[in-house]
Design a protein around this motif. Sequence first.
Motif, PDB file in Angstrom:
ATOM      1  N   CYS A   1       0.859  -1.176   0.000  1.00  0.00           N
ATOM      2  CA  CYS A   1       0.000   0.000   0.000  1.00  0.00           C
ATOM      3  C   CYS A   1       0.903   1.237   0.000  1.00  0.00           C
ATOM      4  O   CYS A   1       2.100   1.147   0.299  1.00  0.00           O
ATOM      5  N   TYR A   2       0.332   2.388  -0.289  1.00  0.00           N
ATOM      6  CA  TYR A   2       1.076   3.639  -0.270  1.00  0.00           C
ATOM      7  C   TYR A   2       1.795   3.818   1.065  1.00  0.00           C
ATOM      8  O   TYR A   2       1.192   3.635   2.122  1.00  0.00           O
ATOM      9  N   SER A   3       3.045   4.110   1.006  1.00  0.00           N
ATOM     10  CA  SER A   3       3.916   4.443   2.150  1.00  0.00           C
ATOM     11  C   SER A   3       4.227   3.245   3.048  1.00  0.00           C
ATOM     12  O   SER A   3       4.692   3.422   4.159  1.00  0.00           O
ATOM     13  N   CYS A   4       4.002   2.039   2.536  1.00  0.00           N
ATOM     14  CA  CYS A   4       4.289   0.850   3.352  1.00  0.00           C
ATOM     15  C   CYS A   4       5.624   0.215   2.949  1.00  0.00           C
ATOM     16  O   CYS A   4       5.798  -0.167   1.792  1.00  0.00           O
ATOM     17  N   PRO A   5       6.537   0.090   3.887  1.00  0.00           N
ATOM     18  CA  PRO A   5       7.801  -0.563   3.577  1.00  0.00           C
ATOM     19  C   PRO A   5       7.748  -2.082   3.745  1.00  0.00           C
ATOM     20  O   PRO A   5       8.695  -2.773   3.416  1.00  0.00           O
TER      21      PRO A   5
ATOM     22  N   MET B   1      12.572   1.212  -0.327  1.00  0.00           N
ATOM     23  CA  MET B   1      11.674   0.406   0.514  1.00  0.00           C
ATOM     24  C   MET B   1      10.499  -0.148  -0.280  1.00  0.00           C
ATOM     25  O   MET B   1       9.651  -0.818   0.277  1.00  0.00           O
ATOM     26  N   ALA B   2      10.412   0.193  -1.545  1.00  0.00           N
ATOM     27  CA  ALA B   2       9.282  -0.224  -2.399  1.00  0.00           C
ATOM     28  C   ALA B   2       7.947   0.282  -1.857  1.00  0.00           C
ATOM     29  O   ALA B   2       6.908  -0.349  -2.038  1.00  0.00           O
ATOM     30  N   CYS B   3       7.972   1.446  -1.197  1.00  0.00           N
ATOM     31  CA  CYS B   3       6.757   1.957  -0.540  1.00  0.00           C
ATOM     32  C   CYS B   3       5.853   2.727  -1.483  1.00  0.00           C
ATOM     33  O   CYS B   3       4.752   3.095  -1.120  1.00  0.00           O
ATOM     34  N   SER B   4       6.344   3.034  -2.682  1.00  0.00           N
ATOM     35  CA  SER B   4       5.599   3.709  -3.755  1.00  0.00           C
ATOM     36  C   SER B   4       5.242   5.167  -3.471  1.00  0.00           C
ATOM     37  O   SER B   4       4.441   5.759  -4.191  1.00  0.00           O
ATOM     38  N   ILE B   5       5.841   5.759  -2.460  1.00  0.00           N
ATOM     39  CA  ILE B   5       5.589   7.184  -2.198  1.00  0.00           C
ATOM     40  C   ILE B   5       6.007   8.017  -3.417  1.00  0.00           C
ATOM     41  O   ILE B   5       5.313   8.945  -3.830  1.00  0.00           O
TER      42      ILE B   5
ATOM     43  N   ASP C   1       3.519   8.026  -6.279  1.00  0.00           N
ATOM     44  CA  ASP C   1       2.374   8.878  -5.980  1.00  0.00           C
ATOM     45  C   ASP C   1       2.750  10.359  -6.066  1.00  0.00           C
ATOM     46  O   ASP C   1       1.944  11.186  -6.476  1.00  0.00           O
TER      47      ASP C   1
ATOM     48  N   PRO D   1      11.237   8.912   1.734  1.00  0.00           N
ATOM     49  CA  PRO D   1      11.774   8.957   3.093  1.00  0.00           C
ATOM     50  C   PRO D   1      13.169   8.353   3.194  1.00  0.00           C
ATOM     51  O   PRO D   1      13.903   8.648   4.131  1.00  0.00           O
TER      52      PRO D   1
END
Lengths: 651, 148
Positions: free
Chosen positions: A320-324, B81-85, B88, B129
């Motif tokens: 999900c968005y912002s999930c490491p 981190m592959a967090c996709s920030i 977006d 981040p």
Amino acid sequence: MNKPYMGKILMVDLSNQALTEETIPDPVYQQYLSGMGLGAYVLYNRMPADADPLGPENILGFCSGFLTGTGSLFSGRWTLVGKSPLTGCWGDANCGGTFSPAIKRCGYDAVFFKGISSSPVYLHVKNGKTTLRDASDLWGHDAIETEEMLKKRHGSKAAVAVIGTSGEKVSLISGVVSDKGRIAARSGLGAVMGVKKLKAVVLEGVQRIGAHDPAAMKRLSRHCNKWVNFPMPLKLLPGKGMALVGTFLRVSPALFPQDGLLYKTILREWGTGGMNQMSIEMGDSPLKNWDGSNRDFPLAKSKKIDPDLIKDTEIVKYHCYSCPLGCGGICATKGKYAHTHKPEYESILALSGLCMNEDLDSVFYLNEILNRAGMDTISAGATAAFAIECYEKGILTKKDTDGLDLKWGNTEAMVALIKKMISREGIGDLLADGVKVAAQKIGKGSIEFAIQAGGQEPAMHDGRNDPGFNVHYSLEPSPGRHTLGAHLYYEMFQLWKRLKDLPKPSLLFTKGSKYKIDEEKAKVAAACSKFMSLSNGAGMCMFGLFLGSKKIPTFDWLNAASGWKLTPEDYMLIGERIQTLKQAFNIKHGIEPKNNFISSRALGTVPQQEGANKGRSVDIEKLAPGYWEQFGWDKNTGKPKQETLRKLDIK
Amino acid sequence: MPYTITEKCNGCAACARICPSGAISGEKKKRHAINGYLCIECGACGRVCPQSALLDAGGSGCEMLKRSEWLKPELVMEACMACSICVDACPVGCLALSDVPRDKGVDAYPYLKDAKACIGCGFCSQECPADALIMQKPVKKEKAVAAG
């Protein structure tokens, strides 16, 4: 742009197609954050007391989190709010994916809908332009088809939340879907969207989201990510090894507080499905419509849902968005649909153990068709299990089931039944509104085994194993919910490390001590509720919070994002205010909190004779007063006292 | 403070065409204007204006820059981190997550899917981040070949 919130909401009146942008004063954010808190503030103040959940006065809100987009991690959840048609209570459901930042990038903290449209419409927001568009061509399509059609029309970067056909058919166990199968499923709010004839919300914003101290946000996020990557030996275990961990937890007379680092490893390795067999073995997962035990679904059966079997189908992890962490996944499936979101633990157990179904392929298939229909997998599995028990007891016959031989473990019949629920055909129409409505229509004492709290089917966590679940299922303003608190959650949140007044669990305790009713239990449960209300205002993911309060710096992120200098205690007061406002919402709408207690079977009023939870029962009548008192609510009725409302500035 | 357009503007509309937030409007061959509410300060307008008619958020004049000189994000795989920030954060949608997993578990990592669409705003890099995206001048082809 240094505030973490956008300061505005969009209010859409579907009855007259009026779209109004409103500024929300800063003190509202200081008292409620955004997310669920802002949703509760708007709904409490604007919805009349006698609003019909399926009428024009109900307000449906899509709320982004206070921390979403600020550089924090695990903070991409959006909350859907409304008066639940399933329970008549405060309703909410939250969901990950990419929709939460999309709300803020359109310049809003939340978008609300009231009224009812005369024909199907969808909302489109782009570059400050908000329009309601005709959705006649989308109506009748499933959630994923609709999302694909809208992305073809508006571009792949558009964030889309839609109802499937179940929402259109006003099924009271339907939700709202985004990202091709992530679903804000609980509380039946998809039915509210359906009755409003709102097919979708399409957001294409590029606004920037601020933070008071971006450098501090990054520093805190790196601290958190360090713990996400902390190496754990569990990784060496195969999937079925988790079952043995569950067996150990069942046979061990004493327990120790569990550390969320173990859970993050399971989630990283397998996703929530890593808990499948472990939960069955330890007595966490209800089986056979809450009447069975681990003995009914032993390792020989549960090996069919071995976490490794699910992992083997995973093509790529889904974050999900912002999930490491990335507990989700996209899997390859057999049959009509090439890809599906990796089924979650809740879906797997509701569609397998609860119905005694041992066929993993059918679980994948049902998960996909339910996501497409936008029907809650937990409630669908629970309602199927209820129907099977009715059939086995002779309350429903083949004549009633349109010829389906609804026996425990009959996969074919169960799949056919759920397909009928989705299409609302025959017996499916009777069952498409969940167990309580179905039991009321069927009668013949079937309400005894329609397992629900206030009308909501509880999740796949047995409160006879962890009594905390029964407290939250029964006493939360949104009854029947598992994502707010439990003894296990309290252990993993490790709030006592940041809040001095909260009790630290003993390093070793007997299982029996979990069932002792004392003030500490009430304090622990209230702390979970306050913390999760706060976190739902912030848009945080509970799985991230399992890392523990020192490893995931929620309070510090909130300060760095806002520029406030609040203590963890101050933030817990915000959580307390949100929780009390939701309870006040219920009282305003005529709800008697005592009527929401979970079904007696799930409480173990008549304790089970065998299995992990043998002899266990939870006296919710005795637990309720202590919990309510922690919030300054009347200990006999659960209604917030006037002095409490004054203290929290709730008018 | 949003960007502003000065009287040097000749209304060529290059800025309006590239603006990812739809903040710039105006009649052809007439001075254009920026809607301050919609401006996201990405600076793309300043980089394409042949008249140097743009002032940035701090009031300084912007200089046109050849598109091949615009900075582009480079991924530091070990830090990601592959967090996709970042995906977006990108206002033009030029970043995407890889469909086929690469060499680190089965996570999907970001990559510059549409380099031509990249406006060099650096938001992906700013919002990451983990500082896993670094804005760099693209390496010229012949140099890349020479480097092996």
